[in-house]
Design an enzyme around this catalytic site. Structure first.
Site, mmCIF file in Angstrom:
data_model
loop_
_atom_site.group_PDB
_atom_site.id
_atom_site.type_symbol
_atom_site.label_atom_id
_atom_site.label_comp_id
_atom_site.label_asym_id
_atom_site.label_seq_id
_atom_site.Cartn_x
_atom_site.Cartn_y
_atom_site.Cartn_z
ATOM 1 N N HIS A 111 -5.571 35.666 -4.127
ATOM 2 C CA HIS A 111 -6.955 35.239 -3.890
ATOM 3 C C HIS A 111 -7.750 35.346 -5.191
ATOM 4 O O HIS A 111 -7.661 36.349 -5.882
ATOM 5 C CB HIS A 111 -7.616 36.114 -2.821
ATOM 6 C CG HIS A 111 -9.075 35.819 -2.636
ATOM 7 N ND1 HIS A 111 -9.510 34.702 -1.942
ATOM 8 C CD2 HIS A 111 -10.184 36.459 -3.089
ATOM 9 C CE1 HIS A 111 -10.832 34.686 -1.950
ATOM 10 N NE2 HIS A 111 -11.270 35.733 -2.646
ATOM 11 N N MET A 145 14.034 7.200 -1.826
ATOM 12 C CA MET A 145 14.151 6.809 -3.235
ATOM 13 C C MET A 145 13.225 7.691 -4.063
ATOM 14 O O MET A 145 12.107 7.300 -4.437
ATOM 15 C CB MET A 145 13.807 5.325 -3.407
ATOM 16 C CG MET A 145 14.846 4.392 -2.836
ATOM 17 S SD MET A 145 14.436 2.656 -3.170
ATOM 18 C CE MET A 145 15.939 1.837 -2.656
ATOM 19 N N GLY A 203 0.806 -1.219 0.000
ATOM 20 C CA GLY A 203 0.000 0.000 0.000
ATOM 21 C C GLY A 203 0.832 1.258 0.000
ATOM 22 O O GLY A 203 0.423 2.274 0.555
ATOM 23 N N ASP A 255 18.778 6.351 -5.701
ATOM 24 C CA ASP A 255 18.182 5.197 -5.033
ATOM 25 C C ASP A 255 19.205 4.205 -4.517
ATOM 26 O O ASP A 255 18.907 3.384 -3.651
ATOM 27 C CB ASP A 255 17.242 4.448 -5.993
ATOM 28 C CG ASP A 255 15.960 5.186 -6.269
ATOM 29 O OD1 ASP A 255 15.827 6.344 -5.821
ATOM 30 O OD2 ASP A 255 15.076 4.622 -6.935
#
Length: 483
Positions: free
Chosen positions: A462, A336, A198, A330
């Site tokens: 805004h 990674m 997951g 990595d």
């Protein structure tokens, strides 16, 4: 030895090709060695990220989100769609075209910067003295099929990346049992899709195929969902992914067996309560993490030190235990992430050229490109509690933001964590629309040691989503305006 260079970069992913380009920009004669091949068995630069990772996954995420908008969200805008359908091969073709454009673009960048590209598996051999050039050169063997060539380089940057972690019980064939590459190449939507893991890859690929009609079940071994993220963000994400997207997420599971039958794949596991369960799916994605890619590098030939996780040992400046050999991305400690690899590559190139180079691993942004997106930088609330750090927290929801309401994307929030005494920002965590873009403000703030008061006093446009960051910073001092 056929040629000699100032720098040899091994690997052409985001760490390698960026390092090679920066070396060349700094006047260093550079070669970039890479063994990646595309499905047509031709050299393809860019590594995992461009070929079967970051870029293609984002292309499919965008396609699947467009389909979901047309199916479920356009009607709220008064837009009616009849006869909606999805052409999966066309979607995959679009993804492949994007990949081809980017990998070809990397080739052009190397050519533009006069980096010599070489294709093949690079293996470190030994270090010899080049009397003619009066310098020590590392010899690197490059094997491309039956062709073997040796080059020399004074400096070596290892950027070989990572590969998918294998699950012995589920050998990947990329037809029915898939890794990240196979999940990106399905030609039709499976009716039932299982995902083991997951994390980022499992969530992103599961999200794509769920939106396109698959029943998706995620099996995660860890006791909680997204344990690397802030706990509040993780809980909000799980609620949205299960309730709105329809993902089935099971945590704390233990896989006991996987059987591939003629018509389906059966996964047997025990749930968090220890009860035996069985899941039958048409395809199974194995996304249980990645491991450093050091196979065939020749570490044992030259005495290059690896740690217990097979990562190359480096110091804070990416220097290995061997003279003039560096490693980035990595294949070394730290997250990674492609952007971390690129910045390490730049830092090393600049150090080789005699400049200063540094990457702050405490200010690396993380992003999960689900919908809503998840992003964070710095410490989580649970990390601060565990370390006994006194902190203040401010939070603001996208529901109270005008731009988010106009977009129809109101789920999620921004949370700012600041030191209780100094007000210095310790972490910023987000879940909501386009937070992959908003997180950059948080990274800048942390790199410049900003306080929550600094963000609170900056004028934000805004209406914009960035106002949620502004209001969360105000909320640290309990003075948010619009809630």
């Amino acid at each position: 030895m056929s040629q000699s260079f100032d720098v040899a970069v091994i690997g052409a992913g985001p760490g390698g090709y960026v390092a090679a380009i920066r070396c060349a920009q700094l006047g260093l004669k550079t070669v970039c060695i890479d063994e990646w091949k595309n499905p047509q068995d031709k050299p393809s630069l860019g590594g995992t990220c461009l070929n079967v990772g970051c870029i293609p996954s984002k292309a499919l995420l965008e396609s699947s989100e467009n389909y979901e908008r047309a199916a479920r969200k356009f009607s709220a805008h008064g837009i009616k769609v009849e006869g909606l359908s999805i052409d999966i091969p066309a979607m995959i073709g679009r993804k492949d075209k994007i990949v081809a454009n980017f990998t070809g673009g990397v080739a052009m960048l190397l050519k533009k910067n006069k980096v010599a590209p070489m294709h093949g598996r690079a293996t470190l051999c030994k270090r010899d003295r080049d009397n003619e050039a009066d310098r020590e050169l590392w010899q690197i063997e490059i094997r491309n099929g039956d062709k073997v060539e040796t080059v020399g380089a004074e400096h070596v940057i290892i950027a070989t990346g990572s590969v998918p972690r294998q699950l012995d019980a589920a050998p990947v064939d990329n037809e029915r049992i898939l890794d990240n590459a196979g999940a990106l190449a399905l030609t039709e939507t499976p009716k039932r899709l299982g995902v083991i893991g997951g994390g980022v890859i499992g969530l992103e690929m599961g999200s794509v195929w769920r939106r396109l009609g698959a029943e998706v079940t995620i099996l995660e071994a860890l006791p909680e969902f997204l344990m690397s993220a802030d706990e509040q963000v993780s809980k909000e994400a799980r609620k949205i992914f299960t309730r709105e997207l329809g993902l089935v997420i099971n945590t704390g599971v233990k896989i006991s067996g996987i059987t591939s039958g003629q018509d389906n794949i059966t996964v047997e596991y025990s749930d968090v309560d220890g009860n035996s369960q069985k899941l039958e799916v048409d395809n199974l994605i194995v996304a249980v993490g990645r491991v450093p890619n050091t196979t065939g590098l020749g570490a044992e030939n030259v005495g290059l030190k690896l740690d217990e996780r097979e990562r190359i040992e480096v110091d804070a400046h990416c220097r290995t235990n061997l003279p003039n050999i560096y490693a980035v991305g990595d294949v070394v400690r730290g997250p990674m992430l492609a952007h971390k690899a690129s910045e390490e590559g730049v830092a090393v190139a600049e150090m080789i050229a005699g400049q200063a180079g540094h990457v702050n691993l405490d200010a690396i942004p993380w992003v999960i490109y689900t919908s809503p997106e998840i992003a964070w930088v710095g410490k989580t609330e649970q990390e601060l509690k565990a370390a006994g750090v006194e902190y203040k927290a401010g939070q603001f929801p996208f529901m109270a933001n005008g731009r988010a309401r106009a977009l129809g994307e109101t789920g999620g929030f921004v949370k700012v964590l600041a030191d209780a005494g100094t007000d210095r920002i310790l972490g910023i965590h987000m879940i909501g629309p386009y937070v992959s873009e908003l997180i950059a403000e948080a990274v800048v703030a942390m790199e410049f040691a900003a306080s929550s008061e600094d963000i609170a006093r900056i004028v934000h446009a805004h209406p914009s989503l960035s106002e949620v960051v502004h209001e969360a910073a105000l909320a640290v001092d309990k003075r948010a305006i619009h809630i």
